[in-house]
Write a protein that holds these residues in place. Structure first.
Motif: not given
Length: 99
Positions: A13-15, A19-23, A27-29, A41-42
């Motif tokens: 979950k943390a990983a 990933r959401l904070y990567e350029p 959220q969808g991808s 994820l949200k």
């Protein structure tokens, strides 16, 4: 029949949230890539933001359960103490009366 509910580790979950904070990540991808729903994820992201980490959330739930258990035990002990006080007063009153 029914669908089996998938369990995910706190690390996963943390990983996933990281990933959401990567350029360029959305959220969808990220959800599609990991085979989860965007809603999952949200939810994980909001939990991590609220608690600091999934471990902190687990600790808080454990602490809340322990507090509830202790409150119940405290109530039971208070009731037992009240019964013992009444019994002590009853027997003390009987012991004082002359025969």
């Amino acid at each position: 029949m029914g669908r089996h509910r998938q369990k995910y580790t706190d690390e996963f979950k943390a990983a996933a949230v990281d990933r959401l904070y990567e350029p360029g990540a959305t959220q969808g991808s990220v959800a599609k890539e990991l085979g989860i729903t965007g809603t999952q994820l949200k939810t994980w992201r909001l939990e991590i933001e609220a608690f600091g980490s999934m471990e902190a959330k687990r600790r808080q739930k454990a602490d809340a359960a322990e507090l509830e258990r202790l409150r119940k035990e405290n109530k039971r002990l208070a009731e037992e103490n009240e019964i013992l006080q009444k019994a002590s007063a009853f027997f003390a009153a009987r012991a004082v009366k002359p025969r």
